[in-house]
Design an enzyme around this catalytic site. Structure first.
Site, PDB file in Angstrom:
ATOM      1  N   GLY A 145      -9.079  -9.422  36.699  1.00 47.33           N
ATOM      2  CA  GLY A 145      -8.587  -8.043  36.746  1.00 47.33           C
ATOM      3  C   GLY A 145      -7.962  -7.577  38.033  1.00 47.33           C
ATOM      4  O   GLY A 145      -7.315  -6.516  38.052  1.00 47.33           O
ATOM      5  N   GLU A 200     -12.798 -14.907  36.613  1.00 54.94           N
ATOM      6  CA  GLU A 200     -11.699 -15.308  35.729  1.00 54.94           C
ATOM      7  C   GLU A 200     -10.378 -14.696  36.193  1.00 54.94           C
ATOM      8  O   GLU A 200      -9.750 -13.931  35.455  1.00 54.94           O
ATOM      9  CB  GLU A 200     -11.999 -14.840  34.299  1.00 54.94           C
ATOM     10  CG  GLU A 200     -13.309 -15.353  33.726  1.00 54.94           C
ATOM     11  CD  GLU A 200     -13.679 -14.704  32.396  1.00 54.94           C
ATOM     12  OE1 GLU A 200     -13.021 -13.719  31.983  1.00 54.94           O
ATOM     13  OE2 GLU A 200     -14.645 -15.163  31.774  1.00 54.94           O
ATOM     14  N   GLY A 221      -6.503 -14.203  36.902  1.00 55.91           N
ATOM     15  CA  GLY A 221      -5.239 -14.702  36.362  1.00 55.91           C
ATOM     16  C   GLY A 221      -4.075 -14.229  37.221  1.00 55.91           C
ATOM     17  O   GLY A 221      -3.529 -14.968  38.036  1.00 55.91           O
ATOM     18  N   ARG A 222      -3.767 -12.961  37.074  1.00 53.73           N
ATOM     19  CA  ARG A 222      -2.582 -12.388  37.720  1.00 53.73           C
ATOM     20  C   ARG A 222      -2.586 -12.564  39.244  1.00 53.73           C
ATOM     21  O   ARG A 222      -1.549 -12.859  39.843  1.00 53.73           O
ATOM     22  CB  ARG A 222      -2.526 -10.896  37.373  1.00 53.73           C
ATOM     23  CG  ARG A 222      -1.246 -10.221  37.740  1.00 53.73           C
ATOM     24  CD  ARG A 222      -1.342  -8.702  37.521  1.00 53.73           C
ATOM     25  NE  ARG A 222      -2.004  -8.302  36.323  1.00 53.73           N
ATOM     26  CZ  ARG A 222      -1.381  -7.895  35.201  1.00 53.73           C
ATOM     27  NH1 ARG A 222      -0.066  -7.826  35.157  1.00 53.73           N
ATOM     28  NH2 ARG A 222      -2.089  -7.532  34.144  1.00 53.73           N
ATOM     29  N   TYR A 227       4.838  -2.484  28.462  1.00 63.30           N
ATOM     30  CA  TYR A 227       3.967  -1.607  29.271  1.00 63.30           C
ATOM     31  C   TYR A 227       4.746  -0.700  30.209  1.00 63.30           C
ATOM     32  O   TYR A 227       4.151  -0.054  31.081  1.00 63.30           O
ATOM     33  CB  TYR A 227       3.015  -2.442  30.141  1.00 63.30           C
ATOM     34  CG  TYR A 227       2.408  -3.656  29.497  1.00 63.30           C
ATOM     35  CD1 TYR A 227       1.512  -3.521  28.434  1.00 63.30           C
ATOM     36  CD2 TYR A 227       2.704  -4.932  29.943  1.00 63.30           C
ATOM     37  CE1 TYR A 227       0.946  -4.639  27.851  1.00 63.30           C
ATOM     38  CE2 TYR A 227       2.135  -6.059  29.364  1.00 63.30           C
ATOM     39  CZ  TYR A 227       1.256  -5.900  28.305  1.00 63.30           C
ATOM     40  OH  TYR A 227       0.700  -7.000  27.732  1.00 63.30           O
ATOM     41  N   CYS A 253      19.023  -6.492  20.773  1.00 61.95           N
ATOM     42  CA  CYS A 253      19.496  -5.298  20.077  1.00 61.95           C
ATOM     43  C   CYS A 253      18.408  -4.274  19.864  1.00 61.95           C
ATOM     44  O   CYS A 253      18.064  -3.938  18.719  1.00 61.95           O
ATOM     45  CB  CYS A 253      20.124  -5.709  18.763  1.00 61.95           C
ATOM     46  SG  CYS A 253      21.561  -6.726  19.073  1.00 61.95           S
ATOM     47  N   TYR A 259       1.784 -13.627  32.944  1.00 66.99           N
ATOM     48  CA  TYR A 259       2.162 -12.867  31.753  1.00 66.99           C
ATOM     49  C   TYR A 259       3.684 -12.786  31.614  1.00 66.99           C
ATOM     50  O   TYR A 259       4.229 -11.769  31.193  1.00 66.99           O
ATOM     51  CB  TYR A 259       1.505 -11.474  31.764  1.00 66.99           C
ATOM     52  CG  TYR A 259       0.015 -11.564  31.957  1.00 66.99           C
ATOM     53  CD1 TYR A 259      -0.788 -12.120  30.969  1.00 66.99           C
ATOM     54  CD2 TYR A 259      -0.599 -11.151  33.135  1.00 66.99           C
ATOM     55  CE1 TYR A 259      -2.158 -12.248  31.148  1.00 66.99           C
ATOM     56  CE2 TYR A 259      -1.974 -11.281  33.323  1.00 66.99           C
ATOM     57  CZ  TYR A 259      -2.745 -11.824  32.332  1.00 66.99           C
ATOM     58  OH  TYR A 259      -4.101 -11.949  32.510  1.00 66.99           O
TER      59      TYR A 259
HETATM   60  N1  LLP Z   1     -10.783 -12.550  31.585  1.00 64.92           N
HETATM   61  C1  LLP Z   1     -10.603 -11.929  30.415  1.00 64.92           C
HETATM   62  C2  LLP Z   1     -11.706 -11.908  29.448  1.00 64.92           C
HETATM   63  C3  LLP Z   1      -9.379 -11.291  30.137  1.00 64.92           C
HETATM   64  O1  LLP Z   1      -9.207 -10.662  28.980  1.00 64.92           O
HETATM   65  C4  LLP Z   1      -8.330 -11.335  31.094  1.00 64.92           C
HETATM   66  C5  LLP Z   1      -7.039 -10.700  30.827  1.00 64.92           C
HETATM   67  C6  LLP Z   1      -8.563 -12.027  32.297  1.00 64.92           C
HETATM   68  C7  LLP Z   1      -9.808 -12.607  32.509  1.00 64.92           C
HETATM   69  C8  LLP Z   1      -7.535 -12.134  33.365  1.00 64.92           C
HETATM   70  O2  LLP Z   1      -7.222 -10.903  33.911  1.00 64.92           O
HETATM   71  P1  LLP Z   1      -6.278 -10.806  35.203  1.00 64.92           P
HETATM   72  O3  LLP Z   1      -7.061 -11.393  36.365  1.00 64.92           O
HETATM   73  O4  LLP Z   1      -5.042 -11.570  34.942  1.00 64.92           O
HETATM   74  O5  LLP Z   1      -6.023  -9.373  35.337  1.00 64.92           O
HETATM   75  N2  LLP Z   1      -0.346  -9.057  29.274  1.00 64.92           N
HETATM   76  C9  LLP Z   1      -0.873  -8.062  30.200  1.00 64.92           C
HETATM   77  C10 LLP Z   1      -2.207  -8.468  30.780  1.00 64.92           C
HETATM   78  C11 LLP Z   1      -3.259  -8.736  29.738  1.00 64.92           C
HETATM   79  C12 LLP Z   1      -4.576  -9.170  30.319  1.00 64.92           C
HETATM   80  C13 LLP Z   1      -5.514  -9.608  29.259  1.00 64.92           C
HETATM   81  N3  LLP Z   1      -6.770 -10.101  29.723  1.00 64.92           N
HETATM   82  C14 LLP Z   1       0.150  -7.807  31.290  1.00 64.92           C
HETATM   83  O6  LLP Z   1       1.226  -8.400  31.259  1.00 64.92           O
HETATM   84  O7  LLP Z   1      -0.072  -6.970  32.165  1.00 64.92           O
END
Ligand code: LLP
Length: 419
Positions: A240, A275, A277-278, A319, A344, A373
């Site tokens: 997150g 966890e 990601g971003r 978004y 389009c 993403y």
């Molecule tokens: N763990 C779980 C259970 C999650 O659902 C997610 C993201 C993460 C970890 C990783 O979160 P991060 O560290 O990346 O914030 N498509 C959207 C983002 C969707 C995130 C979904 N879950 C976007 O482009 O902003």
């Protein structure tokens, strides 16, 4: 911090000029920087260095490219997967089964079986029903699944509503008020070792306060569960952490996040998992695109039509997300433009009235912060193919995902002979 910068007036990825990639691979194309991925991985690990042996499980959904996963595997990361497809990728990239956690609100029976077949380290159970199914399945195989229960702490993560996951009305996890009862039931089942809890309250968080509030609720829950006689050894704190999409955005640093985690989890005496990601992949990638043409509008700013579209990078359309947009060879002139793709629908707009480098037909440009993403959310809408992906490492580069032509997608379709 990233490795996409101007060298002698030309934007490079590390030591590779972006026009070289565009000429060889065509556009649009995602370009990832290995050095940036590694740096982000190291900064994140360093931020958690005060913890005892945490598991860092990269959120594969943010960028499932095998080369990206390989870089992170080499950094000692495991994987957070949410489908059988992601699980297979994480294993293919060499991640240890034991370092894989399987999240997701709708794991099918086949996916639960796959997780057991591969001997993954942990299932993050999202409901009583899922826990019952996993326990029965594992018991029928004479196995014991390692699991934690994902709880929904009902905390407002203060992020975009579509990526908020920890409020009572969201579909994720077991509501905190029912967590004790569900935990007790599932912990008593044969076939499953329920060993702790998990949370994830949302993505692109720019404020640590909701996370700390949620962690405090988890701390209270752990104490209650222990008081009820349960043995709690593992807690998964999710991902997150936000990244700066624009200059005036100032997300908490991994170090600040790590310090907060240490404070909030003091005395828990568990192995923590994360966890992210971003924060790992976001600024490690750009989307390289070419201007198709520039057209005057009826009123207002001109339209800069690029060859990338919402099917390649969905975030602005989905978004209203901001991605910095820059010329690969800026000439010093600026313009105000609407940056749009060829698809389009009006939603295929990357930016409205954006002040940016002046561009003309044929120029190359980049959307920044597209490493998370980005490609993973691509579609073939408007019968466009899937975009190619490239990884750069110093002065080396390689195509790490072929472009999938629209014709190849069509080749997978059949017209029945009764038509
Ligand atoms: N763990 C779980 C259970 C999650 O659902 C997610 C993201 C993460 C970890 C990783 O979160 P991060 O560290 O990346 O914030 N498509 C959207 C983002 C969707 C995130 C979904 N879950 C976007 O482009 O902003």
């Amino acid at each position: 911090m990233d490795h996409f910068y101007l060298v002698d007036g030309v934007m490079h990825a590390e030591s590779v000029p972006l026009p070289t990639i565009a000429e060889a691979v065509g556009t649009p194309v995602y370009v990832y920087s290995r050095a940036t991925l590694e740096r982000h991985a190291q900064v994140f690990k360093a931020a958690l260095s005060g913890l005892d042996n945490p598991l860092v499980a990269f959120a594969v959904k943010s960028n499932p490219n095998l080369a990206v996963l390989k870089v992170l595997q080499q950094q000692g990361f495991g994987a957070d997967v949410v489908s059988g497809g992601e699980l297979v990728r994480a294993l293919a990239a060499g991640m240890a089964p034991n370092d894989i956690v399987f999240s997701g609100v709708g794991k099918t029976r086949a996916e639960l079986e796959l997780g057991l077949d591969k001997g993954i380290g942990q299932f993050n159970i999202e409901s009583r029903e899922e826990g019952q199914e996993l326990a029965a399945l594992a018991a029928s195989r004479g196995e014991i699944a390692q699991a934690v229960l994902r709880v929904n702490p009902d905390v407002d993560a203060k992020t975009h509503e579509k990526i908020s996951t920890g409020k009572a009305e969201n579909k994720f996890g077991v509501p905190l008020i029912r967590a004790r009862e569900v935990y007790a039931e599932l912990a008593g089942l044969p076939g499953m070792n329920l060993r702790g809890v998990a949370i994830h309250i949302g993505s692109q968080l720019l404020d640590l306060e909701p996370l700390e509030t949620a962690f405090a609720k988890v701390g209270k829950l752990i104490a209650d569960l222990r008081a009820a006689g349960h043995t709690i050894t593992h807690v998964d704190l999710g991902g997150g952490l936000g990244v700066p999409y624009r200059a005036d955005e100032n997300p908490p640093s991994p170090a600040e996040y790590g310090a907060m985690v240490e404070r909030a989890t003091k005395g828990w005496d568990v192995r923590l998992a994360f966890e992210p990601g971003r924060v790992i992949a976001g600024n490690a990638g750009i989307l390289l695109t070419r201007v198709v043409r520039v057209k005057r509008g009826g009123n207002g700013a001109p339209f800069v039509i690029v060859d990338a579209a919402m099917n390649d990078l969905a975030r602005p359309a989905l978004y209203g997300a901001w991605h910095d947009f820059e010329a690969v060879q800026p000439n010093g002139q600026r313009m105000t433009a609407n940056i749009v793709g060829p698809i389009c629908e009006t939603g295929d707009t990357f930016a409205k009235d954006r002040e940016c480098d002046a561009l003309v037909s044929g120029d190359l440009a980049v959307f920044r912060t597209a490493g998370a993403y980005g490609a993973t959310m691509a579609s073939s809408y408007n019968s466009r193919g899937f975009v190619a992906e490239v990884m750069v490492d110093g002065d080396k580069w390689a195509v790490v995902a072929d472009r999938i032509a629209a014709s190849a997608i069509m080749d997978a379709e059949r017209v029945p002979d009764w038509l």
